[in-house]
Scaffold this active site. Structure first.
Site, mmCIF file in Angstrom:
data_model
loop_
_atom_site.group_PDB
_atom_site.id
_atom_site.type_symbol
_atom_site.label_atom_id
_atom_site.label_comp_id
_atom_site.label_asym_id
_atom_site.label_seq_id
_atom_site.Cartn_x
_atom_site.Cartn_y
_atom_site.Cartn_z
ATOM 1 N N LYS A 74 -5.645 -13.918 9.372
ATOM 2 C CA LYS A 74 -6.621 -13.842 8.282
ATOM 3 C C LYS A 74 -6.106 -14.472 6.990
ATOM 4 O O LYS A 74 -6.836 -15.174 6.303
ATOM 5 C CB LYS A 74 -7.009 -12.379 8.024
ATOM 6 C CG LYS A 74 -8.097 -12.224 6.978
ATOM 7 C CD LYS A 74 -8.577 -10.785 6.859
ATOM 8 C CE LYS A 74 -9.669 -10.682 5.810
ATOM 9 N NZ LYS A 74 -10.099 -9.283 5.632
ATOM 10 N N HIS A 75 -4.839 -14.217 6.654
ATOM 11 C CA HIS A 75 -4.324 -14.630 5.342
ATOM 12 C C HIS A 75 -3.232 -15.692 5.421
ATOM 13 O O HIS A 75 -3.279 -16.677 4.693
ATOM 14 C CB HIS A 75 -3.778 -13.414 4.587
ATOM 15 C CG HIS A 75 -4.795 -12.356 4.333
ATOM 16 N ND1 HIS A 75 -5.801 -12.486 3.407
ATOM 17 C CD2 HIS A 75 -4.969 -11.132 4.899
ATOM 18 C CE1 HIS A 75 -6.550 -11.389 3.404
ATOM 19 N NE2 HIS A 75 -6.065 -10.555 4.308
ATOM 20 N N GLN A 104 0.835 -1.193 0.000
ATOM 21 C CA GLN A 104 0.000 0.000 0.000
ATOM 22 C C GLN A 104 0.873 1.247 0.000
ATOM 23 O O GLN A 104 1.928 1.280 0.623
ATOM 24 C CB GLN A 104 -0.954 -0.002 1.197
ATOM 25 C CG GLN A 104 -0.283 -0.114 2.547
ATOM 26 C CD GLN A 104 -1.276 -0.359 3.679
ATOM 27 O OE1 GLN A 104 -2.475 -0.293 3.496
ATOM 28 N NE2 GLN A 104 -0.759 -0.650 4.858
ATOM 29 N N HIS A 152 1.284 -4.513 2.758
ATOM 30 C CA HIS A 152 -0.030 -4.632 3.398
ATOM 31 C C HIS A 152 -0.202 -6.081 3.847
ATOM 32 O O HIS A 152 -0.610 -6.349 4.950
ATOM 33 C CB HIS A 152 -1.132 -4.205 2.436
ATOM 34 C CG HIS A 152 -2.485 -4.110 3.071
ATOM 35 N ND1 HIS A 152 -3.552 -3.525 2.465
ATOM 36 C CD2 HIS A 152 -2.945 -4.538 4.269
ATOM 37 C CE1 HIS A 152 -4.618 -3.590 3.266
ATOM 38 N NE2 HIS A 152 -4.258 -4.208 4.360
ATOM 39 N N LYS A 169 -2.762 -9.995 12.821
ATOM 40 C CA LYS A 169 -4.051 -10.018 12.117
ATOM 41 C C LYS A 169 -3.867 -10.528 10.685
ATOM 42 O O LYS A 169 -4.659 -11.333 10.187
ATOM 43 C CB LYS A 169 -4.646 -8.602 12.109
ATOM 44 C CG LYS A 169 -6.147 -8.584 11.937
ATOM 45 C CD LYS A 169 -6.703 -7.206 12.251
ATOM 46 C CE LYS A 169 -7.026 -6.527 10.935
ATOM 47 N NZ LYS A 169 -7.462 -5.161 11.055
ATOM 48 N N GLN A 170 -2.794 -10.067 10.032
ATOM 49 C CA GLN A 170 -2.523 -10.527 8.670
ATOM 50 C C GLN A 170 -2.238 -12.033 8.652
ATOM 51 O O GLN A 170 -2.677 -12.752 7.765
ATOM 52 C CB GLN A 170 -1.349 -9.749 8.058
ATOM 53 C CG GLN A 170 -1.682 -8.309 7.691
ATOM 54 C CD GLN A 170 -2.703 -8.219 6.580
ATOM 55 O OE1 GLN A 170 -2.640 -8.919 5.575
ATOM 56 N NE2 GLN A 170 -3.691 -7.355 6.758
ATOM 57 N N PHE A 212 -1.078 -5.778 13.917
ATOM 58 C CA PHE A 212 -1.313 -5.751 12.467
ATOM 59 C C PHE A 212 -0.719 -7.012 11.832
ATOM 60 O O PHE A 212 -1.372 -7.693 11.041
ATOM 61 C CB PHE A 212 -0.696 -4.478 11.898
ATOM 62 C CG PHE A 212 -0.855 -4.298 10.405
ATOM 63 C CD1 PHE A 212 -2.062 -4.535 9.766
ATOM 64 C CD2 PHE A 212 0.208 -3.840 9.636
ATOM 65 C CE1 PHE A 212 -2.198 -4.343 8.388
ATOM 66 C CE2 PHE A 212 0.082 -3.638 8.273
ATOM 67 C CZ PHE A 212 -1.124 -3.894 7.645
ATOM 68 N N ASN A 241 2.316 -0.606 10.516
ATOM 69 C CA ASN A 241 0.880 -0.348 10.587
ATOM 70 C C ASN A 241 0.744 1.155 10.338
ATOM 71 O O ASN A 241 0.938 1.949 11.251
ATOM 72 C CB ASN A 241 0.346 -0.736 11.967
ATOM 73 C CG ASN A 241 -1.124 -0.446 12.135
ATOM 74 O OD1 ASN A 241 -1.733 0.232 11.313
ATOM 75 N ND2 ASN A 241 -1.694 -0.952 13.210
ATOM 76 N N VAL A 242 0.457 1.543 9.098
ATOM 77 C CA VAL A 242 0.462 2.983 8.769
ATOM 78 C C VAL A 242 -0.618 3.747 9.530
ATOM 79 O O VAL A 242 -0.511 4.952 9.694
ATOM 80 C CB VAL A 242 0.340 3.261 7.252
ATOM 81 C CG1 VAL A 242 1.565 2.778 6.513
ATOM 82 C CG2 VAL A 242 -0.910 2.692 6.656
#
Length: 200
Positions: free
Chosen positions: A87-88, A4, A28, A83-84, A80, A70-71
């Protein structure tokens, strides 16, 4: 492998970013995808034994803080990354073995394999100077850095200006070869990048 552009990511976020942004594309996330159909998310670990929250290897943190901040809140990078992963990253098994392997893979892709979108664009003399550019110019610059494979671009309108927010570079499931990105953002979506006047 999605990156990003910090200022545009902050501009398109409903909550203002807490810290000043850098004019850089930073990570990201690394998102396992399907070539068609919805992408997998929140995959369960493949082991029968419940896994305790694996701690992040402290030796990885200095690099991660630079390439994967984490921008929206730099004081909270770790949640962050977690979480990534949840989730992914969990959907990358067996190619991605665990959380630290996921984080190491991102570092390797961004730094060692030079899959850094800011650098790729800079090599083509496309710099973050706020000039409107054509989608073809941006795509061709990225293709030059990825063996002529098509990236996935995400744009967003901010006060009447279309900004380049994200670029995804896609590889095969082993992460060894670039491929054309599947599942492009469809025309008509608010994230679709128009043919021209894309600001970066």
């Amino acid at each position: 492998f999605t990156q990003q552009y910090q200022p545009a990511a902050c501009n398109s976020n409903p909550t203002p970013c807490k810290d000043p942004t850098e004019k850089l594309f930073t990570v990201h996330g690394l998102w396992p995808s399907n070539s068609n159909g919805p992408d997998p998310v929140n995959c369960k670990p493949k082991t029968k034994v419940p896994q305790a929250q694996q701690p992040i290897d402290p030796s990885l943190k200095p690099q991660l803080e630079i390439i994967w901040p984490n921008v929206f809140n730099r004081a909270d990078n770790e949640s962050f990354w977690n979480k990534q992963w949840d989730k992914h990253g969990t959907c990358g098994y067996p190619t991605i073995k665990d959380k630290n392997h996921y984080l190491q893979t991102v570092i390797k892709m961004y730094i060692t394999q030079k899959q850094n979108v800011s650098q790729i664009l800079s090599k083509a003399n496309i710099n973050p100077d706020g000039i409107g550019r054509t989608r073809k110019l941006i795509e061709n610059a990225i293709r030059n850095g990825t063996n002529d494979k098509e990236p996935k671009l995400k744009c967003q309108k901010n006060n009447g200006t279309i900004e380049l927010v994200e670029v995804s570079l896609c590889s095969n499931y082993l992460g060894k070869h670039f491929i054309n990105c599947p599942n492009k953002i469809p025309q008509g979506s608010r994230y679709f990048c128009p043919i021209k006047d894309i600001q970066y």
